[in-house]
Structures are given as structure tokens and as C-alpha cells.
Design a protein around this motif. Structure first.
Motif, PDB file in Angstrom:
ATOM      1  N   CYS A   1       0.872  -1.170   0.000  1.00  0.00           N
ATOM      2  CA  CYS A   1       0.000   0.000   0.000  1.00  0.00           C
ATOM      3  C   CYS A   1       0.912   1.223   0.000  1.00  0.00           C
ATOM      4  N   SER A   2       1.033   1.859  -1.160  1.00  0.00           N
ATOM      5  CA  SER A   2       2.055   2.889  -1.364  1.00  0.00           C
ATOM      6  C   SER A   2       1.416   4.249  -1.616  1.00  0.00           C
ATOM      7  N   GLU A   3       2.052   5.282  -1.100  1.00  0.00           N
ATOM      8  CA  GLU A   3       1.522   6.637  -1.244  1.00  0.00           C
ATOM      9  C   GLU A   3       2.657   7.639  -1.366  1.00  0.00           C
ATOM     10  N   CYS A   4       2.338   8.758  -1.976  1.00  0.00           N
ATOM     11  CA  CYS A   4       3.271   9.888  -1.994  1.00  0.00           C
ATOM     12  C   CYS A   4       2.487  11.152  -2.306  1.00  0.00           C
ATOM     13  N   LEU A   5       3.114  12.273  -2.050  1.00  0.00           N
ATOM     14  CA  LEU A   5       2.579  13.572  -2.462  1.00  0.00           C
ATOM     15  C   LEU A   5       3.319  14.032  -3.710  1.00  0.00           C
ATOM     16  N   ILE A   6       2.591  14.619  -4.633  1.00  0.00           N
ATOM     17  CA  ILE A   6       3.184  15.184  -5.849  1.00  0.00           C
ATOM     18  C   ILE A   6       2.825  16.661  -5.892  1.00  0.00           C
ATOM     19  N   SER A   7       3.818  17.508  -6.045  1.00  0.00           N
ATOM     20  CA  SER A   7       3.548  18.941  -6.170  1.00  0.00           C
ATOM     21  C   SER A   7       4.112  19.448  -7.488  1.00  0.00           C
ATOM     22  N   GLY A   8       3.433  20.416  -8.072  1.00  0.00           N
ATOM     23  CA  GLY A   8       3.861  20.980  -9.349  1.00  0.00           C
ATOM     24  C   GLY A   8       2.982  22.165  -9.708  1.00  0.00           C
TER      25      GLY A   8
ATOM     26  N   HIS B   1      -2.257   7.315  -4.219  1.00  0.00           N
ATOM     27  CA  HIS B   1      -2.360   6.076  -3.447  1.00  0.00           C
ATOM     28  C   HIS B   1      -2.577   4.920  -4.411  1.00  0.00           C
ATOM     29  N   ALA B   2      -1.873   3.796  -4.174  1.00  0.00           N
ATOM     30  CA  ALA B   2      -2.071   2.609  -5.001  1.00  0.00           C
ATOM     31  C   ALA B   2      -1.534   1.386  -4.286  1.00  0.00           C
ATOM     32  N   HIS B   3      -2.069   0.230  -4.631  1.00  0.00           N
ATOM     33  CA  HIS B   3      -1.534  -1.050  -4.176  1.00  0.00           C
ATOM     34  C   HIS B   3      -0.720  -1.624  -5.332  1.00  0.00           C
TER      35      HIS B   3
END
Length: 600
Positions: A241-248, A280-282
């Protein structure tokens, strides 16, 4: 204030109080949500994820005043995106963001206009999910939004809200008929229940009631809680179960979802705005996800939770949970067998970040190390990484014992202590291993075995304190290039060592620091002589557990392990590939030996 005198326009203070009530209700219901969490994976963390998400909003936007309803909801959405956790947290964050985006900068809002914004939020939440499923939070959000009457003549906001809340409750009760796994387990969807908790807390405040903090925890038989063994085991193709923040500056959620779907990921949710979003994604490979995310903007706050480990923990609640960090070189398969939980360190090559042993294996690390002109750096996990792990485990176990890499060489212990203070210091025990690599792993193994035998936290800590000074670690390296390149040794030391034909031997000292304690002259029969050096320094009469670690030198590692087996009474022994915690400093070719006496 009576119902008759309630203002038709909803203003900022009232909305803020209502959202605080809803957030508290979600957090109070955390344990119950964890216990009924069987979809999409029975990993028992939906309550924690929603509680963490709403906790971020409580400590952020809801902790201070705002100039208007629009500003308040914008801040709530931003905090939910930044602090969102899990599939359910990301969906809720997108719902809140969608509501805020539709309202704009309004100072106050009429119920009819808020109803329109809630409907926009429901659409945004559904659009954020790559493969929407009925019978989940999305269904209940939609039912609530559709039932919130967009009338210009609302005199009683409590009754107006109550009608939609009752419709949401009916939609929640219907979720088992929409998802067979829920029907089989005899539960409603956990994320959907969490959303109803939020609405119930809001409704209580709108009605002038005190916020109901006590929420009944469902009493479920274990066979109902994890009725589907295949589900509880978690699909290996989507283990993380993986997550991150993306800014742009110009992010496109649809493009991100499409790129992630091409990786074969499941449960994809992209929440947020065109400037900042939570992904968010598995997935099977968290690093592949983060690399795709980096094509769209700056990536931060990466995390990857092992859903197989979470499912095992939720199914085996009762024993003390044991946690270590990725500095520990655990033999393959032991973490799974002993229900050991591992918090990864952060690894950096230039501007690219990795999660140690999750985003980059030791073998990949050494291949990159040999090719890169940039020296790698390791850093301790952030307190939030520990907090997330401790929070989850304490929802299923009576206590947590964490065995960390030596305080003298890393700030990892401090991060864990900070997290423990925020979670539950009375039930979270932090133990400094005064070791690393195989030595730290041996202590973690001993703790996990004690927990499996039913020992309490205090007894486990006492056992670790007794074993710690007797758990010994040595390292030998032929080449000082890496320590010199990294500035850990002066350049002249490499020259002197080479002129003397000396191969240095270091040992982890009682304070946890690694220091040179001797050396071997010449290069003949070096591995065999290193084994003899160690055997002579171990107390006689004991039986031993050994972990031999190698830094990209499997052949010599196996030779060293065999030589030690011939010289020592070994009860158990393993060969492992030593990770970046040692390899980033010592370099390829280093051999590490850790020994622990076996108690009779």
C-alpha cells in the motif's frame, strides 16, 4: 439557540464546530473500523487511516480560525490531502477538496449552495478512483450527496442534514449486498462506516448535542473478521500500500491515474488539486510507483506499508508486537515467520530517494553504488513513519517493542521516541540495540520469539537488556575507498593501510559505535583467518546464533559462514546481504559477523 432561530446561512464558526465534532467521532470509532476492515484487503487499518487523516485536519485547519467558509474548507481539503492515509483517507480527502473547490471563497453559504458543493465533492471523489466499486465509501458519499436537498427555503438545518444522514445510514447497511466479501464476513464497508461516523459527529453538533465520543466496537468472531484467507493474505502482485505527495504547477490527475494503471497497480486514488495531489495505489514495487510520480512533479512523503504483514498482525492480535528498522539485516523469511515489522530507513542517491530494502534491495544498491559518481546517504525514518506503524499495531496488540539501530550512530531511535510520545508512551517500549546489521537483527529475532511465547512487554525488554551486551558484531573490509570518499577516514589512512598490507577489523563497541580494534596482515587465507580471529574472542562454552553479512560478496560470505561453523558450536546460522546502513559507509566487499549466545 433554538431550531427556530438558527440562521439560514451556514457561517464559519458553526461549520468549524461541526467538522470538529465529525473528526472526533471518526477518531473515536477507529478500533471498530479496524475490526471490520475486509475490503479491499483485510489489513485492519482503515480506522487508523481515517483517524490519521482527520487528525491532520484537526491539528491543522480546524485548530485555527478562518475568514470564511470557503477558506476553512480549502484548508481542510489541503490538510486532508497532505495527511491522508490509505485508500479511504485519499477518497475522503478528495471529497473534501471537491466541496471546497466548488464553493470558492465564500464567507458564508446557504444550505442549498452547500448541497451543490457536496454533490460536486461526491463526483470528485468518484473521479479520483481509477476503478470505482459500489458498496464502498463512494456509494455512501453519493447517497448522502443526492439526498441533501438543494432547497432555497431551509429553515431547520438540523432536519435538512438529518434526512441525508439517514439516507447515508441506509446506504451503509446496503453495502454487504453490493460487495460479496462484506456479506461473507458479516460486516459493512469500513470506509463507508467511517464516513457515516463523520456525518454523525457533524449532525450531533448541528443539533446542539455534545459530541458522542464513545463508539461501540463490533464484537466479531475471528472467522468472520477474516473470512476470506486469500483476501487476508494480500495479493503479492499488489502487496504494498504505497503513497506519496506530488507537487507541481500544472498536474493532471487523469494522466497520473493512467500512468499508474499501466504499472498494473490496483486501488488507485489520485486526490488533490492541479498543484498538489496525493497518490495512493496497491502495487508490487513501490519504487516503480514513485518513479512514475516523479515524471509529473516533485515527489515527497513517500510511504509503503506491507499489507501482508498488516493482515498477519490483524489476524494474530494478542501478542506484543515487535518492530525494528531496516538497519537490521534479517535473514530472508524470518520477518514473515516471526511477525516482525520493519520500518525502512531513507536512502538517497543525489536527488533520488528510496525506501531501504523496499524501494531498493541491497543487490540493487550495490549495483548502483559501483556505477554512481554520487555517494549515497542514509537517513533515519521520519517520526511519522514510526507513528503510522505504532498506531496501527497498538490498535491490534497490547503493546509494541521497538528495537532500533544504535543511538550513537543514528537519529532513528529519537524519531521512534518522538512518535511513541504522540501515540501511546505507556504501551510503546523503545530499546536501543547498541548494535546494527546482524547484531540488531539477532536482538529483534529474540524479541519476536519471546512475544510468540506469550511474554509481556516488560519481560521482552528485560530479555533484550540481558542479551544486548552479549550480542557482538565485527566487520572486515579490504578496501578503504568508500570510507575515504565519504570523509569518514583521512586519505592518508588508506595509503598507510595499503603500504602495511593491513586489513582492518572493526567492532561495534558497547556504546554502539563502530571502531577499529585490530587487523590482519597479508591477503592470504583472509576469510579463514577472520573466522579464527572471531572464534578466539567469543566466550568459551557457549552455543551461538550467527548472522554473516556480506556487502556484494556472496562467495566470501558463504566461505566465512562455513569457517565459523567449523570453529564454533552454532545452533543457528544465516547468510544475509548487508544493507546500506553498513554498505553505504564500508563499501562493497565488506564482511560482517554478528554472534549471540543461545540460552540453555
Amino acid at each position: 439557540m433554538t431550531t427556530a432561530t438558527l440562521p439560514r446561512a451556514i457561517r464559519t464558526p458553526a461549520l468549524r464546530r461541526a467538522l470538529i465534532g465529525g473528526a472526533h467521532r471518526v477518531i473515536a470509532g477507529r478500533d471498530g473500523l479496524n475490526r471490520i476492515n475486509v475490503f479491499p484487503v483485510a489489513d485492519g487499518d482503515t480506522g487508523n487511516n481515517l483517524a490519521f487523516t482527520m487528525g491532520s485536519v484537526l491539528s491543522g485547519a480546524l485548530s485555527r480560525r478562518a475568514a470564511g467558509v470557503g477558506e476553512l474548507l480549502r484548508r481542510v481539503g489541503e490538510d486532508a490531502v497532505d495527511g491522508g492515509r490509505g485508500n479511504s483517507g485519499a477518497i475522503l480527502a478528495q471529497f473534501l477538496t471537491g466541496v471546497a473547490s466548488d464553493l470558492g471563497d465564500r464567507i458564508a453559504v446557504a444550505p442549498a449552495r452547500l448541497a451543490q458543493a457536496v454533490q460536486a465533492g461526491a463526483r470528485a471523489a468518484r473521479e479520483a478512483v481509477a476503478e470505482p466499486r459500489e458498496g464502498t465509501m463512494l456509494s455512501v458519499i453519493a447517497a448522502f450527496a443526492e439526498s441533501l436537498e438543494a432547497s432555497e427555503d431551509v429553515r431547520d438545518p438540523r432536519a435538512w442534514f438529518g434526512v441525508a444522514l439517514e439516507r447515508a445510514r441506509r446506504a451503509l447497511a446496503h453495502t454487504p449486498q453490493q460487495l460479496p466479501v462484506l456479506l461473507k464476513a458479516g460486516v459493512v464497508d469500513a470506509g463507508a462506516q467511517g464516513f457515516v461516523h463523520l456525518l454523525e459527529g457533524i449532525g450531533a453538533v448541528l443539533g446542539g448535542e455534545s459530541v458522542p465520543l464513545e463508539v461501540a466496537v463490533p464484537a466479531l468472531a475471528p472467522e468472520h473478521l477474516h473470512a476470506d484467507d486469500a483476501l487476508a493474505a494480500a495479493d503479492p502482485a499488489h502487496r504494498w500500500c504505497s503513497e506519496c505527495l506530488i507537487s507541481g504547477s500544472d498536474l493532471h490527475p487523469a494522466a497520473v491515474r493512467e500512468a499508474v494503471a499501466a504499472l498494473g497497480a490496483s486501488c488507485i486514488v489520485v486526490a488533490g488539486s492541479t498543484t498538489r495531489m496525493r497518490l495512493h495505489a496497491h502495487i508490487a514495487s513501490p519504487q516503480a510507483l514513485f518513479e512514475v510520480a516523479a515524471r509529473f512533479g516533485q515527489v515527497e512523503s513517500t510511504k509503503a506499508d506491507d499489507m501482508q504483514a498488516q493482515a498477519r498482525s490483524a489476524a494474530g492480535a494478542g501478542a506484543v508486537a515487535i518492530v525494528t528498522d531496516s538497519s537490521a539485516d534479517l535473514p530472508e523469511g524470518l520477518a514473515e515467520a516471526l511477525h516482525l515489522h520493519v520500518v525502512p530507513l531513507r536512502l538517497n542517491f543525489g536527488e533520488q530517494d528510496y525506501l531501504d530494502k523496499v524501494g531498493m534491495t541491497p543487490a540493487q544498491f550495490y549495483a548502483r553504488l559501483r556505477q554512481s559518481d554520487v555517494l549515497p546517504r542514509t537517513s533515519q525514518p521520519a517520526p511519522g513513519d514510526f507513528r503510522r506503524q505504532f498506531d496501527f499495531l497498538l490498535a491490534h496488540h497490547p503493546a509494541v517493542v521497538y528495537i532500533g539501530v544504535a543511538r550513537a550512530v543514528s537519529g532513528t531511535i529519537q524519531s521512534a521516541e518522538t512518535a511513541a510520545q504522540r501515540v501511546d508512551p505507556a504501551r510503546t517500549f523503545i530499546v536501543d540495540s547498541a548494535n546494527a546489521a546482524g547484531g540488531q537483527a539477532l536482538l529483534a529475532i529474540a524479541a519476536a520469539e519471546a512475544a510468540r511465547e506469550g511474554a509481556g512487554a516488560a519481560a521482552i525488554v528485560a530479555r533484550l537488556e540481558a542479551l544486548r551486551p552479549r550480542t557482538l558484531t565485527w566487520a572486515m573490509t579490504r578496501d578503504l575507498t568508500m570510507p575515504v570518499r565519504g570523509g569518514r577516514l583521512p586519505a592518508w589512512s588508506k595509503t598507510v593501510v595499503e603500504l602495511l598490507g593491513l586489513v582492518p577489523i572493526a567492532r561495534v563497541k558497547p556504546d554502539g559505535k563502530l571502531g577499529v580494534v585490530g587487523g590482519l596482515f597479508g591477503r592470504q587465507r583472509l576469510v579463514e583467518r577472520f573466522a579464527s580471529y572471531i572464534a578466539r574472542r567469543l566466550p568459551a562454552g557457549a552455543r551461538w546464533r550467527l548472522i554473516v553479512g556480506h556487502c556484494d560478496a556472496a562467495g566470501e560470505g558463504a566461505e566465512l559462514l562455513q569457517a565459523l561453523r567449523e570453529r564454533l558450536p552454532c545452533i543457528e546460522s544465516w547468510l544475509v546481504e548487508t544493507g546500506p546502513a553498513i554498505g553505504a559507509h564500508a563499501g562493497p566487499g565488506t564482511l560482517v559477523v554478528s554472534a549471540q549466545p543461545v540460552e540453555n
